[in-house]
Design an enzyme around this catalytic site. Structure first.
Site, short mmCIF file in Angstrom:
data_model
loop_
_atom_site.label_atom_id
_atom_site.label_comp_id
_atom_site.label_asym_id
_atom_site.label_seq_id
_atom_site.Cartn_x
_atom_site.Cartn_y
_atom_site.Cartn_z
N GLN A 147 0.74 -1.16 0.17
CA GLN A 147 0.01 -0.08 0.02
C GLN A 147 0.65 1.40 0.04
O GLN A 147 0.45 2.32 0.01
CB GLN A 147 -0.92 -0.03 1.33
CG GLN A 147 -1.99 -1.17 1.32
CD GLN A 147 -2.62 -1.21 2.41
OE1 GLN A 147 -2.57 -0.44 3.37
NE2 GLN A 147 -3.53 -2.35 2.46
N HIS A 171 -1.03 -0.23 5.65
CA HIS A 171 -1.58 0.84 6.54
C HIS A 171 -0.78 2.01 6.62
O HIS A 171 -0.43 2.57 7.62
CB HIS A 171 -2.02 0.26 7.79
CG HIS A 171 -3.15 -0.86 7.73
ND1 HIS A 171 -3.60 -1.57 8.91
CD2 HIS A 171 -3.46 -1.58 6.55
CE1 HIS A 171 -4.29 -2.40 8.30
NE2 HIS A 171 -4.48 -2.49 7.13
N TYR A 187 -10.40 7.36 19.12
CA TYR A 187 -11.40 6.51 18.11
C TYR A 187 -11.27 5.19 18.21
O TYR A 187 -12.04 4.45 17.43
CB TYR A 187 -11.28 7.26 16.72
CG TYR A 187 -11.64 8.82 16.92
CD1 TYR A 187 -12.91 9.00 16.51
CD2 TYR A 187 -10.69 9.66 17.36
CE1 TYR A 187 -13.32 10.38 16.93
CE2 TYR A 187 -11.14 11.15 17.77
CZ TYR A 187 -12.59 11.33 17.46
OH TYR A 187 -13.19 12.70 17.68
#
Lengths: 388, 388
Positions: B100, B166, B269
């Site tokens: 990624q 990520h 979060y």
């Protein structure tokens, strides 16, 4: 039942049903066909508990587990030990069974165990056409049969109008014992904004039909005192949010404007001045989607799914779904799960799309399962439970 | 261009592209193939403005209408008058183009018209593996070509780790001139809760790389002072809500846990302690969906759509969509439109499902159109405008 040979010569009519029902009660519930589905959180079995219901509209659970099911043409049915009783409950008021009209919602009184009272909403004829009405009655059971006694009409939508659409109607008891009734605008759009009519309103009444003193328009000249909120189009779904005690309603919009609302005292939900939908002609509705003094929906569907009955899940079989709002859809033939977090919708899942036909009603059962009714000529009562 | 005969013998390589580009500039933009779609509110034409982009990741508009497009392998491209310039911008930092990783986001400085500064995020190698970095540079244009000068790395994610997944990463300027950078947890889940690392954080920096005095963890022992919010998994989308001035982020969750959040100073979060998803193994994540002291998402997708770039629409071609958040999806190959009302999502529409492949980025263009990048080996730059 489906295993009976085609040459079976059992007598037809009610009696055979009663015999078969008795047989089923003796041998246990009839084996139900189950179909397995994967949802986001669970693999579930959907089993058919009853079929042959004619456009069933609403289901309710009595304290002993017996279920009541309305059929739109005007019959009220019992489901005992998961078996549909053939003989309908007698004594149901005459209904105006045309178009969207007929026998609609059924709910037991909060004190049913003592009072045996149930409440029905339905379309009735009268001066000027038809309109929604609410009756209460005492359910008297004798063995497998039952009848209504002391039937009393406690509310009549005014005025009656000539269309056969947009009757609503759902009945929800609030925690304070008051009864909410959701009412469509009967196809008379401007009346949804007219406080001198019951069209397109949620009304709040004492279960004896009287008007609570603290209703928002009590004492307002020209306004009907039963009104709780207005500017609704055709709310065919309603449920009490068990976490907040608030009423939530689900309404059919025009093309692309189905809405979830939290009707609050005296508030205006905008129809037909604001909407997320368009008229089916494609023409724009009112002034757009927003207007000062008019409330926004919590959630809406565009394109429209044609939502009907709704229920908050409060069982134990699906812990992840606790507090979620389930909504049955007619046109889209699906069950929508709205994950409700802090009074807003955080996500939507759609399940069973096209698998069972039009889904008219949904309930969270005392057994922890999710119960559905399909709106078909051969309508079904379905039970959704974790796969075995 | 597609009309050229197959026997065409034009020279290959960069030079031919330059010639063709020049031709296109002379004759006007190359005619774009348009495909027509019905959405809930509009009928739209989607035209291919450029193709042959290798896994494009981000696009940005300069004040003169020129577009910048990053390609993940490490190239920065210009699109001038809707024509892709063949020669990449020179001087781009070396990137770690694996998995990624690669060249990721690009944004111009708010004062680009004066400063010619742009900001790039990208994966870079270093001690211990790889990590996300942010560079700023001056874009110098000469005719159709351009180069970066005064390249300066203003942020490096610490620590570097060995995975190739990520990285995040989006760059968003706040109204106060500060720069938000979204950072994935690099596959090191617990580090998202560890304030001594930049993994799984949103950081907030001055555009020169220094730390703003009013960051929430300035002065907290053991915490990196750049941190704005934490407990994020892999936020590959971020945008400023033009109505509120707040940052909104969109992150890949595990199976069934893609989230939209509004990261606020110092807030947690929840990843990997709470999530709406499950690990891809099917195993449950953390403690469930809620925990005291951890924030709930504004919206989530279950099943996961694999969301990447996001943008609030602020153009004039689609008035009904003003203020809506558009999110491109990789796995589900669609564009999601979230209707944002009063800081919550009131409805979701999905468009173009499967029509163009994986949608990596979306922007609201100064021309009022919606611009998309597809994440393919032959990636496309698409323009969505009302049908003619």
């Amino acid at each position: 039942m489906t295993d009976l040979p085609a040459t079976d010569v059992r007598p037809r009519g009610r009696r055979s049903g009663a015999i078969l029902t008795a047989l089923a009660l003796i041998t246990g519930a009839a084996p139900a066909a189950a179909e397995t589905f994967r949802t986001d959180d669970y693999t579930v079995d959907v089993s058919t508990v009853a079929s042959g219901l004619e456009h069933p509209w609403s289901l309710a659970f009595l304290p002993d587990g017996t279920m009541l099911v309305t059929e739109r043409p005007g019959r009220l049915r019992l489901v005992v030990d998961r078996t549909l009783v053939d003989a309908p409950v007698s004594g149901v008021p005459d209904v105006y069974a045309s178009g969207q009209g007929g026998l609609l919602d059924v709910v037991p009184a909060p004190d049913f165990a003592d009072s045996n009272l149930i409440f029905l909403s339905y379309a009735e004829r009268g001066d000027g056409g038809a309109g929604t009405a609410v009756a209460r009655a005492r359910l008297v059971r004798e063995g497998m049969s039952a009848r209504l006694e002391d039937v009393e009409v406690i509310f009549r939508q005014q005025p009656k109008t000539t269309t056969s659409r947009h009757f609503g109607s759902r009945l929800v008891f609030a925690p304070d014992g008051m009864l909410f009734v959701t009412l469509g605008e009967r196809g008379q759009r401007p009346l949804a904004q007219d406080l001198s009519t019951h069209n397109g309103k949620v009304v709040r009444i004492v279960p004896d039909g009287s008007v609570p003193d603290d209703n928002p328009f009590v004492g307002t000249a020209g306004a009907r005192p039963e009104i709780w909120s207005y500017g609704h189009r055709n709310p065919q779904g309603a449920a009490l949010n068990p976490e907040t005690g608030e009423l939530w309603t689900v309404a059919h919009g025009a093309r692309g404007g189905d809405e979830v609302n939290i009707p609050k005292a005296g508030r205006n939900y905008g129809w037909p001045v604001i909407s997320y939908g368009r008229h089916y002609s494609g023409q724009k509705i009112g002034v757009g989607t927003h207007k000062e003094g008019m409330e926004q929906p919590v959630y809406y569907w565009d394109p429209s799914i044609a939502p009907s009955g709704a229920a908050f899940y409060d069982g134990d079989l699906f812990p992840e779904w606790k507090g979620d709002l389930f909504v049955g859809a007619l046109k889209f033939q699906l069950l929508s799960r709205l994950d409700v977090e802090d009074g807003r919708v955080a996500s939507e899942e759609r399940m069973f799309e096209g698998a069972f036909g039009r889904i008219r009603d949904v309930r969270s059962g005392p057994d922890g399962a999710i119960w559905l009714l399909t709106d078909e000529a051969n309508g079904q009562l379905l039970r959704v439970a974790p796969a075995e």
